[in-house]
Design a protein around this motif. Structure first.
Motif, mmCIF file in Angstrom:
data_model
loop_
_atom_site.group_PDB
_atom_site.id
_atom_site.type_symbol
_atom_site.label_atom_id
_atom_site.label_comp_id
_atom_site.label_asym_id
_atom_site.label_seq_id
_atom_site.Cartn_x
_atom_site.Cartn_y
_atom_site.Cartn_z
ATOM 1 N N LEU A 15 43.772 17.540 71.834
ATOM 2 C CA LEU A 15 44.274 18.370 70.744
ATOM 3 C C LEU A 15 44.044 19.827 71.107
ATOM 4 N N SER A 16 44.929 20.673 70.638
ATOM 5 C CA SER A 16 44.748 22.105 70.880
ATOM 6 C C SER A 16 43.642 22.633 69.966
ATOM 7 N N LEU A 17 43.110 23.789 70.312
ATOM 8 C CA LEU A 17 42.085 24.414 69.480
ATOM 9 C C LEU A 17 42.626 24.672 68.078
ATOM 10 N N ARG A 18 43.889 25.028 67.981
ATOM 11 C CA ARG A 18 44.508 25.258 66.667
ATOM 12 C C ARG A 18 44.500 23.974 65.839
ATOM 13 N N GLN A 19 44.844 22.844 66.452
ATOM 14 C CA GLN A 19 44.842 21.570 65.740
ATOM 15 C C GLN A 19 43.426 21.180 65.321
ATOM 16 N N LEU A 23 41.923 20.740 61.466
ATOM 17 C CA LEU A 23 41.284 19.504 61.013
ATOM 18 C C LEU A 23 39.859 19.732 60.508
ATOM 19 N N LEU A 24 39.113 20.636 61.137
ATOM 20 C CA LEU A 24 37.694 20.807 60.801
ATOM 21 C C LEU A 24 37.412 21.898 59.775
ATOM 22 N N LYS A 25 38.237 22.901 59.692
ATOM 23 C CA LYS A 25 37.984 24.031 58.787
ATOM 24 C C LYS A 25 37.822 23.589 57.323
ATOM 25 N N PRO A 26 38.626 22.650 56.825
ATOM 26 C CA PRO A 26 38.472 22.240 55.420
ATOM 27 C C PRO A 26 37.100 21.635 55.089
ATOM 28 N N TYR A 27 36.364 21.225 56.105
ATOM 29 C CA TYR A 27 35.046 20.629 55.873
ATOM 30 C C TYR A 27 33.930 21.675 55.876
ATOM 31 N N GLY A 28 34.288 22.935 56.028
ATOM 32 C CA GLY A 28 33.310 24.008 55.911
ATOM 33 C C GLY A 28 32.629 24.425 57.196
ATOM 34 N N PHE A 29 33.102 23.954 58.325
ATOM 35 C CA PHE A 29 32.486 24.350 59.586
ATOM 36 C C PHE A 29 32.839 25.792 59.912
ATOM 37 N N GLN A 30 31.853 26.542 60.356
ATOM 38 C CA GLN A 30 32.062 27.926 60.751
ATOM 39 C C GLN A 30 32.291 28.034 62.251
ATOM 40 N N ASP A 31 31.564 27.244 63.030
ATOM 41 C CA ASP A 31 31.696 27.254 64.485
ATOM 42 C C ASP A 31 32.477 25.999 64.897
ATOM 43 N N ILE A 32 33.786 26.139 64.902
ATOM 44 C CA ILE A 32 34.672 24.994 65.146
ATOM 45 C C ILE A 32 34.460 24.401 66.536
ATOM 46 N N LYS A 33 34.340 25.244 67.545
ATOM 47 C CA LYS A 33 34.148 24.733 68.907
ATOM 48 C C LYS A 33 32.862 23.919 69.010
ATOM 49 N N LYS A 34 31.786 24.414 68.417
ATOM 50 C CA LYS A 34 30.504 23.696 68.452
ATOM 51 C C LYS A 34 30.614 22.384 67.678
ATOM 52 N N ALA A 35 31.290 22.415 66.534
ATOM 53 C CA ALA A 35 31.462 21.186 65.750
ATOM 54 C C ALA A 35 32.232 20.140 66.562
ATOM 55 N N ASP A 36 33.299 20.571 67.220
ATOM 56 C CA ASP A 36 34.070 19.633 68.039
ATOM 57 C C ASP A 36 33.228 19.112 69.196
ATOM 58 N N THR A 37 32.467 19.995 69.823
ATOM 59 C CA THR A 37 31.581 19.576 70.920
ATOM 60 C C THR A 37 30.578 18.540 70.429
ATOM 61 N N ASN A 38 29.976 18.785 69.269
ATOM 62 C CA ASN A 38 29.021 17.822 68.709
ATOM 63 C C ASN A 38 29.681 16.477 68.449
ATOM 64 N N LEU A 39 30.874 16.485 67.886
ATOM 65 C CA LEU A 39 31.574 15.231 67.616
ATOM 66 C C LEU A 39 31.864 14.484 68.915
ATOM 67 N N SER A 66 27.168 19.111 52.147
ATOM 68 C CA SER A 66 25.823 19.589 52.467
ATOM 69 C C SER A 66 25.787 21.112 52.377
ATOM 70 N N ALA A 67 24.593 21.655 52.348
ATOM 71 C CA ALA A 67 24.431 23.108 52.236
ATOM 72 C C ALA A 67 24.978 23.831 53.465
ATOM 73 N N ASP A 68 24.881 23.223 54.641
ATOM 74 C CA ASP A 68 25.327 23.849 55.882
ATOM 75 C C ASP A 68 25.913 22.770 56.791
ATOM 76 N N PRO A 69 27.229 22.559 56.715
ATOM 77 C CA PRO A 69 27.840 21.500 57.518
ATOM 78 C C PRO A 69 27.578 21.628 59.020
ATOM 79 N N ASP A 70 27.568 22.861 59.539
ATOM 80 C CA ASP A 70 27.309 23.045 60.971
ATOM 81 C C ASP A 70 25.919 22.542 61.349
#
Length: 106
Positions: A15-19, A23-39, A66-70
């Protein structure tokens, strides 16, 4: 082609970074790249990837509450790494969705 779903974060070939951001922004993640890496680190094996994809929507929804999704995702990634068997962990979570909510809060 249909729009990607959160399961595609784990099951789509690429998936592209835009995609991923869409997908992740609605869940409250601030650091999208880190969230994707964790997943991706959580779903490091094919059998784990499939099982994790089965609970991913519920899991992300719980993290969003949660208070801080990241931070919650960072902690869960470490928790999953310490599990004796990630396959067994995600099999259990499929059978016990309430546990997903508890883990997201802890």
């Amino acid at each position: 082609m249909t729009a990607p779903t959160v399961k595609d974060l784990l099951l789509a070939p690429e998936l592209s970074l835009r995609q991923v951001t869409e997908l992740l922004k609605p869940y409250g993640f601030q650091d999208i790249k880190k969230a994707d890496t964790n997943l991706q680190m959580i779903a490091d094996e094919p059998s784990v990837r499939t099982r994790f994809a089965g609970v991913l929507d519920e899991f992300l929804s719980c993290l969003a509450e949660s208070a801080d999704p990241d931070q919650a995702l960072n902690h869960f990634e470490r928790f999953s790494r310490a599990a004796f068997s990630k396959t067994a962990l995600f099999s259990y979570l499929q059978e016990s969705p309430r546990t997903i909510s508890l883990l997201a809060k802890v």
